[in-house]
Design an enzyme around this catalytic site. Structure first.
Site, PDB file in Angstrom:
ATOM      1  N   LYS A 150      -9.016  -0.261   5.562  1.00  0.00           N
ATOM      2  CA  LYS A 150      -9.856   0.918   5.340  1.00  0.00           C
ATOM      3  C   LYS A 150     -11.295   0.556   5.012  1.00  0.00           C
ATOM      4  CE  LYS A 150      -7.290   1.096   1.099  1.00  0.00           C
ATOM      5  NZ  LYS A 150      -5.871   1.004   1.069  1.00  0.00           N
TER       6      LYS A 150
ATOM      7  N   LYS B 138      -7.143  -7.664  10.221  1.00  0.00           N
ATOM      8  CA  LYS B 138      -6.110  -6.689   9.846  1.00  0.00           C
ATOM      9  C   LYS B 138      -6.714  -5.278   9.877  1.00  0.00           C
ATOM     10  CE  LYS B 138      -6.624  -6.287   4.959  1.00  0.00           C
ATOM     11  NZ  LYS B 138      -6.308  -6.301   3.618  1.00  0.00           N
TER      12      LYS B 138
ATOM     13  N   LYS C 279     -15.183 -11.838   0.566  1.00  0.00           N
ATOM     14  CA  LYS C 279     -16.377 -11.019   0.329  1.00  0.00           C
ATOM     15  C   LYS C 279     -17.576 -11.917   0.017  1.00  0.00           C
ATOM     16  CE  LYS C 279     -14.947  -6.353  -0.657  1.00  0.00           C
ATOM     17  NZ  LYS C 279     -13.694  -6.134  -0.148  1.00  0.00           N
TER      18      LYS C 279
HETATM   19  P1  TYM Z   1      -4.055  -1.973  -0.514  1.00  0.00           P
HETATM   20  O1  TYM Z   1      -4.403  -0.589  -0.932  1.00  0.00           O
HETATM   21  O2  TYM Z   1      -5.115  -2.800   0.121  1.00  0.00           O
HETATM   22  O3  TYM Z   1      -2.823  -1.918   0.453  1.00  0.00           O
HETATM   23  C1  TYM Z   1      -1.645  -1.217   0.088  1.00  0.00           C
HETATM   24  C2  TYM Z   1      -0.439  -1.860   0.749  1.00  0.00           C
HETATM   25  O4  TYM Z   1      -0.591  -1.808   2.167  1.00  0.00           O
HETATM   26  C3  TYM Z   1      -0.483  -3.106   2.710  1.00  0.00           C
HETATM   27  N1  TYM Z   1      -1.394  -3.211   3.857  1.00  0.00           N
HETATM   28  C4  TYM Z   1      -1.015  -3.582   5.064  1.00  0.00           C
HETATM   29  N2  TYM Z   1       0.177  -3.936   5.562  1.00  0.00           N
HETATM   30  C5  TYM Z   1       0.240  -4.248   6.876  1.00  0.00           C
HETATM   31  N3  TYM Z   1      -0.855  -4.225   7.700  1.00  0.00           N
HETATM   32  C6  TYM Z   1      -2.067  -3.876   7.237  1.00  0.00           C
HETATM   33  N4  TYM Z   1      -3.115  -3.841   8.057  1.00  0.00           N
HETATM   34  C7  TYM Z   1      -2.193  -3.536   5.866  1.00  0.00           C
HETATM   35  N5  TYM Z   1      -3.231  -3.142   5.087  1.00  0.00           N
HETATM   36  C8  TYM Z   1      -2.724  -2.954   3.859  1.00  0.00           C
HETATM   37  C9  TYM Z   1      -0.903  -4.050   1.593  1.00  0.00           C
HETATM   38  O5  TYM Z   1      -0.391  -5.341   1.778  1.00  0.00           O
HETATM   39  C10 TYM Z   1      -0.305  -3.353   0.380  1.00  0.00           C
HETATM   40  O6  TYM Z   1       1.047  -3.668   0.228  1.00  0.00           O
HETATM   41  N6  TYM Z   1      -4.112  -4.499  -4.765  1.00  0.00           N
HETATM   42  C11 TYM Z   1      -3.298  -3.633  -3.949  1.00  0.00           C
HETATM   43  C12 TYM Z   1      -2.812  -2.410  -4.705  1.00  0.00           C
HETATM   44  C13 TYM Z   1      -2.081  -2.740  -5.937  1.00  0.00           C
HETATM   45  C14 TYM Z   1      -0.761  -3.233  -6.043  1.00  0.00           C
HETATM   46  C15 TYM Z   1      -0.509  -3.405  -7.425  1.00  0.00           C
HETATM   47  C16 TYM Z   1       0.217  -3.511  -5.084  1.00  0.00           C
HETATM   48  C17 TYM Z   1      -2.577  -2.640  -7.207  1.00  0.00           C
HETATM   49  N7  TYM Z   1      -1.633  -3.033  -8.088  1.00  0.00           N
HETATM   50  C18 TYM Z   1       0.747  -3.887  -7.874  1.00  0.00           C
HETATM   51  C19 TYM Z   1       1.460  -3.995  -5.550  1.00  0.00           C
HETATM   52  C20 TYM Z   1       1.686  -4.167  -6.914  1.00  0.00           C
HETATM   53  C21 TYM Z   1      -4.116  -3.184  -2.777  1.00  0.00           C
HETATM   54  O7  TYM Z   1      -5.318  -3.137  -2.827  1.00  0.00           O
HETATM   55  O8  TYM Z   1      -3.399  -2.767  -1.728  1.00  0.00           O
END
Ligand code: TYM
Length: 334
Positions: A198, A195, A112
């Site tokens: 959203k 990737k 970012k």
């Molecule tokens: P977030 O919301 O960005 O993504 C949620 C999960 O989806 C996976 N992901 C993907 N996997 C494959 N291809 C993609 N294009 C793709 N986009 C997203 C992410 O790797 C993730 O597993 N910080 C985290 C949320 C979080 C969290 C946690 C996760 C907060 N606390 C504790 C695990 C443990 C996040 O923003 O994920």
């Protein structure tokens, strides 16, 4: 005793196919073998500006989609991050055991900054310590995530080890990231080097789990490919086709090779239709259940029960940590 597994999704927009393939479907697959704890990372959402009504809709949809994707509230503990306040409290404690240098190295933040975004919040910067708190306070052994979250889990391990060493006590279990070989990074349908995400894509790049099936089909049919005219898994020279193969293999729970041999004689149009049909089948199954969940009004109780259960583990761990750090006088009873 079953080992604990924890993960979460941040619904700063609608959940998409990358979230499903990289994370959500794995929560479902593992729920019988582990003590599964999954939550909706609503506090993480507000590290970037959110419109409150849209946020609430996205949170509710995410909770419904967890269940619609197959998470069983009888087996998995499902809750909203902000309902278990100990997560944020531990986050501050972890911040006080983390270094600026570590957080500066986190790629999500660095990206970012590199893009020249100027209104970066302090919350966005300290976001990985809240994620570390989510994991450590719930005593997770395993954290199933997509590849983009691996660095955050590694930071979590570092902080946990540091605190265990400093206080000469096992304050935290050292968690391990669990990253699937296939599907840990689904790419945008139009910009195949990025990737699927959203936050920074246009509508044609991304398939939302609540997209009407027709819309999703159109998006797949217009996915970027190449001029090689062959169906092969070759992420360097054929990233678009390889991404579609990964999507099909993940949703069918088959090897990529199996899909390649099934499709090798197809033209690109026919291959896209093949993938679109697989995606359509997944989406319509999820959407049927999503509608049932919304109509049943079950969410409130699931989230209430989940938060109560998650709070027991979290409050115990927080009390132990605070006591060890010398923070308590009257034992945190108030
Ligand atoms: P977030 O919301 O960005 O993504 C949620 C999960 O989806 C996976 N992901 C993907 N996997 C494959 N291809 C993609 N294009 C793709 N986009 C997203 C992410 O790797 C993730 O597993 N910080 C985290 C949320 C979080 C969290 C946690 C996760 C907060 N606390 C504790 C695990 C443990 C996040 O923003 O994920």
């Amino acid at each position: 005793m079953k080992k604990r597994m924890l993960s979460g999704i941040k619904p700063s927009g609608q959940l998409h196919l990358g979230n499903y393939i990289g994370a959500l479907r794995n929560f479902v697959r593992y729920q019988d073998d582990y003590e599964m704890v999954v939550f909706i990372a609503n506090l993480h959402c507000i590290t970037v500006p959110q419109e409150p009504t849209a946020l609430q809709t996205n949170l509710r949809d995410a909770a419904a989609l967890y269940i619609a994707s197959g998470l069983d509230p009888q087996k998995a503990t499902i809750f909203l991050q902000s309902d278990v306040m100990a997560h944020s409290q531990l986050s501050f404690i972890l911040q006080s055991h983390s270094y600026l240098g570590e957080l500066n190295r986190m790629t999500q933040y660095k990206d970012k900054v590199a893009k020249g975004e100027t209104e970066l919040t302090v919350g966005l910067y300290t976001y990985p310590t809240l994620m570390a708190a989510d994991i450590l306070i719930q005593d997770a052994h395993y954290v199933p995530v997509g590849i983009d979250q691996k660095q955050h889990v590694e930071l979590t391990r570092d902080i946990a080890q540091r605190m265990n060493n400093r206080y000469k006590k096992t304050l935290f279990t050292i968690p391990e990231p669990l990253i699937e070989k296939v599907g840990s990074k689904i790419y945008s349908l139009q910009n195949v080097e990025n990737k699927m995400s959203k936050s920074d894509t246009t509508e044609k790049d991304i398939i939302y789990l609540l997209d009407p099936v027709k819309t999703a089909t159109k998006k797949i049919m217009s996915a970027v490919t190449d001029s090689e005219n062959k169906i092969a898994y070759d992420p360097v020279n054929q990233p678009g086709i390889s991404n579609l193969l990964t999507i099909a293999a993940s949703l069918q729970v088959q090897n990529i090779d199996t899909i390649v041999s099934e499709c090798k004689n197809m033209q690109y149009g026919a291959f896209k239709k093949y993938v679109a049909d697989i995606v359509a089948k997944t989406l319509s199954e999820i959407q049927d259940k999503y509608n049932e969940v919304i109509e049943s009004n079950m969410l409130e109780k699931v989230l209430q029960d989940g938060a109560e259960k998650a709070a027991i583990t979290a409050n115990n761990r927080l009390a132990m940590v605070q006591e060890t750090l010398g923070l308590e006088i009257i034992g945190g009873k108030l």
